[in-house]
Design a protein around this motif. Structure first.
Motif, PDB file in Angstrom:
ATOM      1  N   ALA A 100      56.124  32.022  86.205  1.00  0.00           N
ATOM      2  CA  ALA A 100      56.234  30.572  86.172  1.00  0.00           C
ATOM      3  C   ALA A 100      55.124  30.053  85.256  1.00  0.00           C
ATOM      4  CB  ALA A 100      56.079  29.995  87.579  1.00  0.00           C
ATOM      5  N   LYS A 101      55.278  28.865  84.764  1.00  0.00           N
ATOM      6  CA  LYS A 101      54.325  28.296  83.800  1.00  0.00           C
ATOM      7  C   LYS A 101      52.880  28.373  84.287  1.00  0.00           C
ATOM      8  CE  LYS A 101      55.272  24.476  81.433  1.00  0.00           C
ATOM      9  NZ  LYS A 101      55.336  23.082  80.944  1.00  0.00           N
ATOM     10  N   THR A 102      52.609  27.970  85.520  1.00  0.00           N
ATOM     11  CA  THR A 102      51.225  27.973  86.022  1.00  0.00           C
ATOM     12  C   THR A 102      50.677  29.395  86.137  1.00  0.00           C
ATOM     13  OG1 THR A 102      52.047  27.828  88.291  1.00  0.00           O
ATOM     14  CG2 THR A 102      51.382  25.770  87.247  1.00  0.00           C
ATOM     15  N   GLN A 103      51.522  30.340  86.552  1.00  0.00           N
ATOM     16  CA  GLN A 103      51.093  31.739  86.620  1.00  0.00           C
ATOM     17  C   GLN A 103      50.824  32.273  85.216  1.00  0.00           C
ATOM     18  OE1 GLN A 103      54.678  33.040  88.708  1.00  0.00           O
ATOM     19  NE2 GLN A 103      53.332  34.024  90.201  1.00  0.00           N
ATOM     20  N   ALA A 104      51.676  31.898  84.268  1.00  0.00           N
ATOM     21  CA  ALA A 104      51.525  32.362  82.883  1.00  0.00           C
ATOM     22  C   ALA A 104      50.180  31.930  82.319  1.00  0.00           C
ATOM     23  CB  ALA A 104      52.666  31.836  82.017  1.00  0.00           C
ATOM     24  N   VAL A 105      49.765  30.714  82.612  1.00  0.00           N
ATOM     25  CA  VAL A 105      48.460  30.222  82.141  1.00  0.00           C
ATOM     26  C   VAL A 105      47.344  31.103  82.700  1.00  0.00           C
ATOM     27  CG1 VAL A 105      46.822  28.294  82.225  1.00  0.00           C
ATOM     28  CG2 VAL A 105      49.237  27.851  81.770  1.00  0.00           C
ATOM     29  N   GLN A 106      47.426  31.457  83.974  1.00  0.00           N
ATOM     30  CA  GLN A 106      46.395  32.303  84.587  1.00  0.00           C
ATOM     31  C   GLN A 106      46.377  33.702  83.966  1.00  0.00           C
ATOM     32  OE1 GLN A 106      43.975  31.181  86.553  1.00  0.00           O
ATOM     33  NE2 GLN A 106      44.967  29.216  86.210  1.00  0.00           N
ATOM     34  N   ILE A 107      47.542  34.273  83.705  1.00  0.00           N
ATOM     35  CA  ILE A 107      47.636  35.590  83.066  1.00  0.00           C
ATOM     36  C   ILE A 107      47.014  35.542  81.675  1.00  0.00           C
ATOM     37  CG2 ILE A 107      49.256  37.306  82.128  1.00  0.00           C
ATOM     38  CD1 ILE A 107      49.005  37.317  85.228  1.00  0.00           C
ATOM     39  N   GLU A 156      49.561  25.621  77.568  1.00  0.00           N
ATOM     40  CA  GLU A 156      50.420  25.192  78.673  1.00  0.00           C
ATOM     41  C   GLU A 156      51.529  24.216  78.259  1.00  0.00           C
ATOM     42  OE1 GLU A 156      50.176  23.877  83.335  1.00  0.00           O
ATOM     43  OE2 GLU A 156      48.381  23.697  82.104  1.00  0.00           O
ATOM     44  N   PRO A 157      51.245  23.180  77.454  1.00  0.00           N
ATOM     45  CA  PRO A 157      52.326  22.258  77.083  1.00  0.00           C
ATOM     46  C   PRO A 157      53.449  22.929  76.285  1.00  0.00           C
ATOM     47  CG  PRO A 157      50.186  21.337  76.507  1.00  0.00           C
ATOM     48  CD  PRO A 157      49.954  22.747  76.922  1.00  0.00           C
ATOM     49  N   ASN A 214      59.388  26.721  81.415  1.00  0.00           N
ATOM     50  CA  ASN A 214      59.202  26.790  82.862  1.00  0.00           C
ATOM     51  C   ASN A 214      58.976  28.217  83.352  1.00  0.00           C
ATOM     52  OD1 ASN A 214      59.391  24.018  83.197  1.00  0.00           O
ATOM     53  ND2 ASN A 214      61.612  24.109  83.280  1.00  0.00           N
ATOM     54  N   SER A 215      59.624  29.176  82.703  1.00  0.00           N
ATOM     55  CA  SER A 215      59.338  30.586  82.975  1.00  0.00           C
ATOM     56  C   SER A 215      59.099  31.277  81.641  1.00  0.00           C
ATOM     57  CB  SER A 215      60.472  31.257  83.743  1.00  0.00           C
ATOM     58  OG  SER A 215      61.650  31.262  82.996  1.00  0.00           O
ATOM     59  N   PHE A 275      59.260  25.544  72.996  1.00  0.00           N
ATOM     60  CA  PHE A 275      58.953  26.032  74.335  1.00  0.00           C
ATOM     61  C   PHE A 275      58.847  27.553  74.278  1.00  0.00           C
ATOM     62  CE2 PHE A 275      61.114  22.004  74.977  1.00  0.00           C
ATOM     63  CZ  PHE A 275      60.289  21.378  75.883  1.00  0.00           C
ATOM     64  N   LEU A 276      57.632  28.071  74.471  1.00  0.00           N
ATOM     65  CA  LEU A 276      57.416  29.512  74.461  1.00  0.00           C
ATOM     66  C   LEU A 276      58.148  30.151  75.629  1.00  0.00           C
ATOM     67  CD1 LEU A 276      53.641  29.602  73.600  1.00  0.00           C
ATOM     68  CD2 LEU A 276      55.393  30.900  72.401  1.00  0.00           C
ATOM     69  N   GLN A 277      59.032  31.098  75.315  1.00  0.00           N
ATOM     70  CA  GLN A 277      59.767  31.813  76.352  1.00  0.00           C
ATOM     71  C   GLN A 277      59.312  33.260  76.470  1.00  0.00           C
ATOM     72  OE1 GLN A 277      63.932  31.051  75.210  1.00  0.00           O
ATOM     73  NE2 GLN A 277      64.023  29.865  77.092  1.00  0.00           N
TER      74      GLN A 277
END
Length: 125
Positions: A55-62, A36-37, A41-42, A116-118
């Motif tokens: 979005a970052k929070t959705q990406a963590v869940q995926i 996550e860090p 942001n997307s 920052f992972l894009q």
């Protein structure tokens, strides 16, 4: 003067290494929360044939879902490079999981010496 130059080069190498090491460790252990860090942001995530921008929070869940379905055992970086202007970095690696092997492509932008992972891509081998 030599010692100052050596100190600056050492600091630069030390500063970049933990970032890639952190990303590598998080992927190899399947720890999406630890990624996550490093997420922008997307983030564009492509897993097999499914590709979306999250979005970052959705990406963590995926990523959590992916790692639950594909329990990682190892992640090895095979190739890493940097853009000419040094504003972005990419990495290609192999992820071994309990359910098979994946080729992983990572694309990161660099800002203030932070990665920052894009984009993250997981293709079945």
């Amino acid at each position: 003067m030599k010692s100052l130059l050596l100190l600056l080069v050492s600091f630069s190498l030390w500063n970049d290494q933990p970032t890639m090491e952190g990303i590598t460790k998080a992927i190899s252990t399947g720890n999406a929360t630890a990624l996550e860090p490093y997420l922008d942001n997307s983030v564009e995530i492509a897993i097999l044939d499914q590709e979306e921008v999250y979005a970052k929070t959705q990406a963590v869940q995926i990523l959590k879902t992916f790692f639950v379905k594909n329990k990682p055992t190892t992640f090895n970086q095979m190739h890493q490079g940097q853009s000419r202007g040094k504003e972005s970095v990419y990495c290609i690696g192999n992820l071994t999981t309990a359910s098979g092997n994946f080729r992983v492509y990572l694309y990161m932008r660099i800002e203030d010496e932070k990665y920052f992972l894009q984009e993250m891509r997981f293709d079945k081998e």
